[in-house]
Each structure stands twice: as C-alpha cells, then as structure tokens.
Design a protein around this motif. Structure first.
Motif, PDB file in Angstrom:
ATOM      1  N   THR A  33     -67.394 -18.006 -22.961  1.00 61.17           N
ATOM      2  CA  THR A  33     -66.816 -16.712 -23.343  1.00 61.17           C
ATOM      3  C   THR A  33     -65.300 -16.765 -23.302  1.00 61.17           C
ATOM      4  O   THR A  33     -64.617 -16.186 -24.163  1.00 61.17           O
ATOM      5  CB  THR A  33     -67.337 -15.594 -22.420  1.00 61.17           C
ATOM      6  N   VAL A  34     -64.753 -17.469 -22.315  1.00 62.39           N
ATOM      7  CA  VAL A  34     -63.299 -17.645 -22.254  1.00 62.39           C
ATOM      8  C   VAL A  34     -62.811 -18.344 -23.516  1.00 62.39           C
ATOM      9  O   VAL A  34     -61.816 -17.935 -24.128  1.00 62.39           O
ATOM     10  CB  VAL A  34     -62.891 -18.462 -21.005  1.00 62.39           C
ATOM     11  N   LYS A  35     -63.503 -19.400 -23.928  1.00 60.72           N
ATOM     12  CA  LYS A  35     -63.104 -20.141 -25.125  1.00 60.72           C
ATOM     13  C   LYS A  35     -63.145 -19.247 -26.360  1.00 60.72           C
ATOM     14  O   LYS A  35     -62.260 -19.318 -27.221  1.00 60.72           O
ATOM     15  CB  LYS A  35     -64.010 -21.360 -25.311  1.00 60.72           C
ATOM     16  N   THR A  36     -64.160 -18.400 -26.440  1.00 63.61           N
ATOM     17  CA  THR A  36     -64.246 -17.466 -27.571  1.00 63.61           C
ATOM     18  C   THR A  36     -63.081 -16.494 -27.570  1.00 63.61           C
ATOM     19  O   THR A  36     -62.461 -16.217 -28.615  1.00 63.61           O
ATOM     20  CB  THR A  36     -65.574 -16.676 -27.513  1.00 63.61           C
ATOM     21  N   HIS A  37     -62.752 -15.964 -26.393  1.00 65.54           N
ATOM     22  CA  HIS A  37     -61.603 -15.060 -26.281  1.00 65.54           C
ATOM     23  C   HIS A  37     -60.316 -15.763 -26.703  1.00 65.54           C
ATOM     24  O   HIS A  37     -59.469 -15.166 -27.396  1.00 65.54           O
ATOM     25  CB  HIS A  37     -61.456 -14.558 -24.842  1.00 65.54           C
ATOM     26  N   LEU A  38     -60.156 -17.028 -26.301  1.00 68.17           N
ATOM     27  CA  LEU A  38     -58.931 -17.752 -26.642  1.00 68.17           C
ATOM     28  C   LEU A  38     -58.813 -17.944 -28.149  1.00 68.17           C
ATOM     29  O   LEU A  38     -57.706 -17.857 -28.704  1.00 68.17           O
ATOM     30  CB  LEU A  38     -58.903 -19.101 -25.923  1.00 68.17           C
TER      31      LEU A  38
ATOM     32  N   LEU B  40     -52.318 -13.889 -32.446  1.00 70.76           N
ATOM     33  CA  LEU B  40     -50.914 -14.256 -32.203  1.00 70.76           C
ATOM     34  C   LEU B  40     -50.384 -15.221 -33.259  1.00 70.76           C
ATOM     35  O   LEU B  40     -49.172 -15.464 -33.310  1.00 70.76           O
ATOM     36  CB  LEU B  40     -50.766 -14.892 -30.818  1.00 70.76           C
ATOM     37  N   GLY B  41     -51.273 -15.780 -34.080  1.00 70.34           N
ATOM     38  CA  GLY B  41     -50.842 -16.721 -35.109  1.00 70.34           C
ATOM     39  C   GLY B  41     -50.426 -18.062 -34.539  1.00 70.34           C
ATOM     40  O   GLY B  41     -49.481 -18.688 -35.037  1.00 70.34           O
ATOM     41  N   VAL B  42     -51.127 -18.531 -33.510  1.00 67.53           N
ATOM     42  CA  VAL B  42     -50.812 -19.810 -32.864  1.00 67.53           C
ATOM     43  C   VAL B  42     -52.090 -20.641 -32.779  1.00 67.53           C
ATOM     44  O   VAL B  42     -53.174 -20.165 -33.120  1.00 67.53           O
ATOM     45  CB  VAL B  42     -50.211 -19.602 -31.459  1.00 67.53           C
ATOM     46  N   ASP B  43     -51.948 -21.893 -32.301  1.00 66.00           N
ATOM     47  CA  ASP B  43     -53.137 -22.739 -32.227  1.00 66.00           C
ATOM     48  C   ASP B  43     -53.276 -23.503 -30.914  1.00 66.00           C
ATOM     49  O   ASP B  43     -54.077 -24.423 -30.808  1.00 66.00           O
ATOM     50  CB  ASP B  43     -53.160 -23.724 -33.397  1.00 66.00           C
ATOM     51  N   ASN B  44     -52.493 -23.119 -29.889  1.00 73.82           N
ATOM     52  CA  ASN B  44     -52.639 -23.788 -28.600  1.00 73.82           C
ATOM     53  C   ASN B  44     -52.140 -22.885 -27.473  1.00 73.82           C
ATOM     54  O   ASN B  44     -51.497 -21.855 -27.715  1.00 73.82           O
ATOM     55  CB  ASN B  44     -51.906 -25.139 -28.582  1.00 73.82           C
ATOM     56  N   ARG B  45     -52.435 -23.304 -26.246  1.00 75.48           N
ATOM     57  CA  ARG B  45     -52.107 -22.496 -25.065  1.00 75.48           C
ATOM     58  C   ARG B  45     -50.611 -22.267 -24.904  1.00 75.48           C
ATOM     59  O   ARG B  45     -50.153 -21.144 -24.664  1.00 75.48           O
ATOM     60  CB  ARG B  45     -52.662 -23.184 -23.804  1.00 75.48           C
ATOM     61  N   THR B  46     -49.835 -23.344 -25.033  1.00 70.81           N
ATOM     62  CA  THR B  46     -48.393 -23.233 -24.832  1.00 70.81           C
ATOM     63  C   THR B  46     -47.772 -22.268 -25.821  1.00 70.81           C
ATOM     64  O   THR B  46     -46.949 -21.412 -25.458  1.00 70.81           O
ATOM     65  CB  THR B  46     -47.731 -24.619 -24.966  1.00 70.81           C
ATOM     66  N   ALA B  47     -48.182 -22.380 -27.085  1.00 68.69           N
ATOM     67  CA  ALA B  47     -47.641 -21.492 -28.114  1.00 68.69           C
ATOM     68  C   ALA B  47     -48.086 -20.050 -27.882  1.00 68.69           C
ATOM     69  O   ALA B  47     -47.320 -19.105 -28.121  1.00 68.69           O
ATOM     70  CB  ALA B  47     -48.096 -21.968 -29.494  1.00 68.69           C
ATOM     71  N   ALA B  48     -49.317 -19.884 -27.398  1.00 69.46           N
ATOM     72  CA  ALA B  48     -49.811 -18.536 -27.129  1.00 69.46           C
ATOM     73  C   ALA B  48     -48.985 -17.862 -26.033  1.00 69.46           C
ATOM     74  O   ALA B  48     -48.619 -16.685 -26.152  1.00 69.46           O
ATOM     75  CB  ALA B  48     -51.283 -18.592 -26.722  1.00 69.46           C
TER      76      ALA B  48
ATOM     77  N   HIS C 182     -59.888 -15.876 -30.412  1.00 69.00           N
ATOM     78  CA  HIS C 182     -59.449 -14.582 -30.924  1.00 69.00           C
ATOM     79  C   HIS C 182     -57.967 -14.340 -30.612  1.00 69.00           C
ATOM     80  O   HIS C 182     -57.222 -13.822 -31.454  1.00 69.00           O
ATOM     81  CB  HIS C 182     -60.290 -13.460 -30.314  1.00 69.00           C
ATOM     82  N   ILE C 183     -57.558 -14.712 -29.405  1.00 70.71           N
ATOM     83  CA  ILE C 183     -56.156 -14.539 -29.006  1.00 70.71           C
ATOM     84  C   ILE C 183     -55.242 -15.356 -29.915  1.00 70.71           C
ATOM     85  O   ILE C 183     -54.235 -14.846 -30.421  1.00 70.71           O
ATOM     86  CB  ILE C 183     -55.964 -14.956 -27.530  1.00 70.71           C
ATOM     87  N   TYR C 184     -55.588 -16.615 -30.115  1.00 71.61           N
ATOM     88  CA  TYR C 184     -54.765 -17.481 -30.968  1.00 71.61           C
ATOM     89  C   TYR C 184     -54.660 -16.903 -32.374  1.00 71.61           C
ATOM     90  O   TYR C 184     -53.586 -16.918 -33.000  1.00 71.61           O
ATOM     91  CB  TYR C 184     -55.359 -18.892 -31.036  1.00 71.61           C
TER      92      TYR C 184
ATOM     93  N   MET D   5     -56.031  -5.741 -34.903  1.00 70.38           N
ATOM     94  CA  MET D   5     -54.988  -6.716 -34.590  1.00 70.38           C
ATOM     95  C   MET D   5     -54.513  -6.623 -33.147  1.00 70.38           C
ATOM     96  O   MET D   5     -53.854  -7.525 -32.649  1.00 70.38           O
ATOM     97  CB  MET D   5     -53.788  -6.520 -35.532  1.00 70.38           C
ATOM     98  N   ALA D   6     -54.825  -5.529 -32.468  1.00 61.84           N
ATOM     99  CA  ALA D   6     -54.369  -5.358 -31.092  1.00 61.84           C
ATOM    100  C   ALA D   6     -55.211  -6.215 -30.155  1.00 61.84           C
ATOM    101  O   ALA D   6     -56.425  -6.326 -30.296  1.00 61.84           O
ATOM    102  CB  ALA D   6     -54.464  -3.892 -30.680  1.00 61.84           C
ATOM    103  N   LEU D   7     -54.553  -6.827 -29.186  1.00 60.58           N
ATOM    104  CA  LEU D   7     -55.267  -7.575 -28.162  1.00 60.58           C
ATOM    105  C   LEU D   7     -56.034  -6.609 -27.268  1.00 60.58           C
ATOM    106  O   LEU D   7     -55.515  -5.557 -26.894  1.00 60.58           O
ATOM    107  CB  LEU D   7     -54.290  -8.388 -27.318  1.00 60.58           C
ATOM    108  N   THR D   8     -57.260  -6.970 -26.930  1.00 61.48           N
ATOM    109  CA  THR D   8     -58.027  -6.141 -26.010  1.00 61.48           C
ATOM    110  C   THR D   8     -57.471  -6.311 -24.594  1.00 61.48           C
ATOM    111  O   THR D   8     -56.715  -7.239 -24.308  1.00 61.48           O
ATOM    112  CB  THR D   8     -59.509  -6.534 -26.014  1.00 61.48           C
ATOM    113  N   ARG D   9     -57.874  -5.412 -23.705  1.00 60.15           N
ATOM    114  CA  ARG D   9     -57.439  -5.514 -22.310  1.00 60.15           C
ATOM    115  C   ARG D   9     -57.897  -6.843 -21.707  1.00 60.15           C
ATOM    116  O   ARG D   9     -57.153  -7.477 -20.972  1.00 60.15           O
ATOM    117  CB  ARG D   9     -58.007  -4.339 -21.508  1.00 60.15           C
ATOM    118  N   ARG D  10     -59.110  -7.286 -22.040  1.00 56.79           N
ATOM    119  CA  ARG D  10     -59.600  -8.569 -21.538  1.00 56.79           C
ATOM    120  C   ARG D  10     -58.754  -9.722 -22.063  1.00 56.79           C
ATOM    121  O   ARG D  10     -58.428 -10.657 -21.322  1.00 56.79           O
ATOM    122  CB  ARG D  10     -61.052  -8.772 -21.941  1.00 56.79           C
ATOM    123  N   GLU D  11     -58.376  -9.672 -23.340  1.00 59.82           N
ATOM    124  CA  GLU D  11     -57.554 -10.730 -23.921  1.00 59.82           C
ATOM    125  C   GLU D  11     -56.173 -10.783 -23.269  1.00 59.82           C
ATOM    126  O   GLU D  11     -55.639 -11.862 -22.999  1.00 59.82           O
ATOM    127  CB  GLU D  11     -57.441 -10.533 -25.433  1.00 59.82           C
ATOM    128  N   VAL D  12     -55.613  -9.626 -23.001  1.00 59.17           N
ATOM    129  CA  VAL D  12     -54.318  -9.574 -22.314  1.00 59.17           C
ATOM    130  C   VAL D  12     -54.450 -10.142 -20.902  1.00 59.17           C
ATOM    131  O   VAL D  12     -53.592 -10.895 -20.426  1.00 59.17           O
ATOM    132  CB  VAL D  12     -53.778  -8.130 -22.269  1.00 59.17           C
TER     133      VAL D  12
END
Length: 219
Positions: free
Chosen positions: A182-187, A194-202, A189-191, A150-157
């Motif tokens: 790859t950025v899209k894939t990371h996003l 964080l339990g969100v579905d868009n950039r602003t919410a993230a 995972h990030i969403y 569940m922890a964000l990786t350093r790259r995701e942060v």
C-alpha cells in the motif's frame, strides 16, 4: 461585554509575553492563563473545568520543543466536555501542518507574522464558533475542494513527511499501520501528482511547494 478568556500556549516565554501584550491591547480579549506545551494546556483546561473557571479559546502554537505538540493537544482538547475552540498560531505554513491541525479539530489557523488586527479578528471569530483562516490557508483548502484529483490526500502528505526523514517503505508501513504494498501504491500516486519519479525528487518538490517542511525542520 464579557471579555473572551484565552489560554495562551507557546513554549517560548518571550513569545508568550509578546502575544499577551498584543492581546491585552485589544478590547474584549483577556489572557486568562498560559501554558508552555500541549500537555500543560490540557492539564490547565481540566483544572479549570473542575474549578468551574473555563476559558473561551485556546491560542495554540504547533511545535513546542520536547513537549506535546499543538496538533496532539488540539485532538485531546476536542475530547473535553465542554471543549473550547482551538486557534492555531504558528510560523509553519506547510500543507502538512495545516491539514494535520484542521483534521485534529482546530477552528482556525493563523500565522505569527499576520498583522495584529487579523489575529484579533481571528480570535473573535474562533471564539464565536466561526472558522478563522489565514488567506494562504483558506486558499489551500479551497484548492483541495475545487481540484480534488490533483491534491495530495492527508495520507499521502503523511507519507511524504516520513519519506523526508529517510525511512524505508517497510518502516513507513509499520509507522502508519498499512502494508508495504500500500505504501508503494501511495508513492506512485504521490510521484504522479508531483511530476517526479523518485524519492529524492519527491522530497525536493514537496519542500519547494511548501507541502512539507524542509528536512531540517522536521519534528
């Protein structure tokens, strides 16, 4: 007992004066030199190596105006031989700042609002080659060990920090030298984490959780 010789690095003269006064009150600690930014700190350490007058510990701020930041300086200091331990002392307590400092090789991470006695103990521990972490920092790192999924990786942060500056996916990919896919894939995972579905919410959720600084605090 030989005093621990400290290089104090902070861009605010008043803060340096306050820290110098506090550290001077502690037996066994001596502020041997000061620097106003990371580059000045590296230069001072190299100068002292040539003179055969090294310090035992660098007490380093993170953000120092237009000068070299503490993370970059820590990374450079760890390349020196010998390399003194670096103890971060800052007001910033986000996951992004903590992880960047630890990754750069910092021996400890303390917050400026900690009681003086805790800062003293951190200086003594770091100078002795031990880790010196504020309770919040220790809790964060322990959580990453016990809940790695569940922890964000350093790259995701890192990408979250860039996201908060308003960069596009393409611009983020260019900044960190990965593909846009790859950025899209990371996003994704990030969403999910964080339990969100868009950039602003993230960005909002990451700021709320103190994973990244608020957009107004971004360097």
């Amino acid at each position: 007992m030989t005093a621990i010789r400290v290089l104090l690095v902070d861009d605010h003269p008043v803060v340096r004066a306050g820290l110098r006064a506090m550290l001077t009150d502690f037996a066994g600690i001596l502020v041997a030199a000061e620097a106003a930014d990371g580059q000045a700190a590296v230069d001072e350490l190299q100068r002292r190596q040539v003179l055969g007058d090294p310090v035992d510990l660098v007490l380093m701020d993170l953000q120092m105006g237009a000068g070299m930041d503490g993370v970059t300086a820590t990374r450079l200091i760890r390349l020196l031989d010998p390399a003194p331990p670096v103890l971060i002392l800052t007001t910033y307590d986000t996951d992004a700042d903590i992880l960047a400092a630890v990754e750069a090789g910092a021996s400890g991470y303390m917050l400026k609002d900690a009681p003086p006695e805790q800062i003293q103990q951190a200086v003594l521990a770091a100078a002795a080659g031990q880790s010196a972490l504020a309770p919040k920092v220790a809790a964060l790192l322990m959580d990453r060990i016990t809940n790695p999924g569940m922890a964000l990786t350093r790259r995701e942060v890192e990408l979250l920090e860039l996201l908060a500056t308003g960069l596009s996916n393409r611009a983020m990919a260019q900044r960190v030298f990965i593909s846009e896919a790859t950025v899209k894939t990371h996003l994704v995972h990030i969403y999910g984490k964080l339990g969100v579905d868009n950039r602003t919410a993230a960005i909002a959720e990451a700021t709320r959780r103190r994973i990244i600084r608020s957009p107004g605090q971004q360097a």
